[in-house]
Scaffold this motif. Structure first.
Motif, PDB file in Angstrom:
ATOM      1  N   SER A  41       0.731  -1.362   0.170  1.00  0.00           N
ATOM      2  CA  SER A  41       0.063  -0.016   0.409  1.00  0.00           C
ATOM      3  C   SER A  41       1.338   0.828   0.123  1.00  0.00           C
ATOM      4  N   LYS A  69      -4.461  -3.668   2.457  1.00  0.00           N
ATOM      5  CA  LYS A  69      -5.834  -3.337   1.227  1.00  0.00           C
ATOM      6  C   LYS A  69      -7.071  -3.093   2.276  1.00  0.00           C
ATOM      7  N   GLU A 114      -8.050   0.357   2.521  1.00  0.00           N
ATOM      8  CA  GLU A 114      -8.237   0.444   0.845  1.00  0.00           C
ATOM      9  C   GLU A 114      -9.675   0.538   0.973  1.00  0.00           C
TER      10      GLU A 114
END
Length: 463
Positions: free
Chosen positions: A146, A251, A254
């Protein structure tokens, strides 16, 4: 034919390669050149790790980082001669899958807020092999991490995370979910971690070698205790493995559209209301504990204003409607404790050695906190440090006769030198007296190589 020649080159002795490349500058872990790793390179990943170029980079990196010895007692400066004689059989055993990592040496470091941090120091040889593994795996995994992950990654540092966090606050995200993972490196589930690694690493020999390092055990009082979980801090591979495991966490954040900054196991999530923060904290805690089998420290985790929390040693304050960076009080107390220890009157070392140790501590500290608005803090810390040094110097002069002689040589009138040389005032009080302020002044400390915190801070601001 070409493939055989390439393999032959990779298998050449490290001795010959060292002679030809030994004078080159120590490189950092290389950045990944591409975002995808081809299936061909994935099938020979172990050969890539053991190639001459990669192991030379690993050797130079280990030598540059120095560090303590492992359970075998081998020092870093003994590694290169050892490899000249033993690299070929070591390399062959790794290729055959018969190499066995040695247990790590347990070291306990006290934490500033109480408790102890457990470190596992691998042998120098195992550090070298782990470094070689980390360099190649970094090229495989790092491009997929990320953009909000900053810890232990090439080209990224803690300052980037702090600037990013301040940007979120100035966009209106004025509440933070400060997540603290309890003993993260000691609680990593091996099976979950290996599953995450196997998503991108298809070479089973590499997977086996990593598993062996995870389960190498800890040497305690001459007895090897096997690891059932955790990635011991102290080896070059542990930070990368931590990022691989926590990438699922990134993740997930996000996917939910959250603004966050993560540095290793230290993660801050930024939101616009306290209610949203409480909701996010509860759901994220469930994800970490159920999906990744990690435990959240509920006492240290909280939803609060960023100005009341500590992130990577920094905090924030509001000035003219905008968030600015400041040094957290705990970070200031910590460096003052170190300075106090070095400048203690009871510490019987020469002033030259005292100044050397002091500069080593303060130089790195000032460089790290140079992004904060801290001019007045640096000035006060500088003044306090010089006063403690004056106290040490006054004690080293000992006898009244010596004190008078030294004061006169530094420009004090004889009558004043006699008056202060025979005073009965205590060391700390004398250290703030006019006579020592005018003699043991800024110019004097420059002459004995004391590096001013304020001057260094101002220089960093210009650069």
């Amino acid at each position: 034919m070409q493939r055989q020649q390439k393999t032959s080159c990779e298998g050449s002795s490290v001795n010959n390669r060292m002679e030809s490349e030994g004078i080159r500058r120590v490189p950092s872990i290389p950045m990944a050149p591409t975002k995808e790793t081809s299936s061909a390179s994935a099938n020979k990943l172990l050969e890539d790790m053991l190639s001459g170029k990669n192991v030379l980079e690993a050797l130079k990196r280990v030598e540059k980082n120095k560090g303590s010895h492992g359970i075998d007692g081998m020092k870093v400066d003994e590694l290169r001669p050892f490899l000249r004689e033993n690299w070929k059989p070591t390399r062959d055993s790794i290729l055959k899958g018969t190499y066995k990592p040695q247990p790590v040496r347990r070291v306990e470091i006290p934490k500033p807020d109480g408790g102890k941090r457990l470190l596992g120091i691998p042998t120098v040889l195992d550090r070298f092999i782990q470094q070689a593994i980390a360099q190649v795996l970094n090229q495989v995994f790092d491009p997929h991490f990320s953009e909000s992950s900053f810890g232990f990654r090439p080209g990224r540092k803690a300052h980037d995370a702090i600037h990013k966090a301040r940007g979120y606050m100035n966009e209106g995200y004025k509440y933070v979910v400060d997540m603290d993972l309890e003993k993260f490196f000691d609680k990593v589930n091996h099976d979950i971690l290996m599953h995450r690694i196997s998503r991108r690493v298809k070479d089973k020999r590499v997977l086996k070698l990593i598993r062996l390092y995870l389960q190498s055990g800890v040497m305690l009082n001459g007895i090897c205790v096997k690891n059932e979980e955790g990635t011991p801090q102290g080896g070059p591979l542990s930070p990368l493995l931590a990022n691989i495991l926590l990438d699922d966490f990134d993740k997930e954040l996000e996917k939910r559209g959250h603004k966050f900054c993560r540095y290793a196991d230290d993660c801050n999530i930024y939101l616009k209301s306290e209610r949203a923060g409480q909701r996010v904290m509860k759901s994220i805690m469930n994800f970490l504990e159920n999906k990744l089998k990690l435990k959240v420290n509920k006492e240290k985790s909280a939803v609060d204003r960023p100005t009341k929390r500590k992130f990577l040693g920094f905090s924030f304050y509001v000035a003219k409607g905008k968030y600015e960076i400041r040094i957290h009080p705990k970070s200031l107390r910590r460096v003052k404790e170190k300075i106090k220890s070095i400048t203690s009157r009871r510490r019987s070392i020469s002033m030259e050695e005292r100044i050397k140790k002091l500069n080593q501590v303060t130089t790195g500290w000032v460089n790290y906190f140079s992004i904060a608005k801290a001019k007045s803090i640096m000035q006060k810390l500088d003044e306090w440090t010089r006063r403690r040094l004056r106290m040490c110097i006054w004690k080293q002069w000992k006898k009244s006769k010596t004190k008078i002689k030294k004061l006169v040589s530094l420009g004090t009138p004889k009558d004043k030198a006699f008056e202060w040389g025979n005073t009965r005032k205590g060391y700390w009080r004398i250290a703030k007296s006019p006579v020592l302020h005018t003699t043991l002044n800024y110019k004097y400390f420059n002459s004995i190589s004391y590096s001013s915190l304020t001057a260094r801070y101002q220089k960093m601001q210009v650069t």
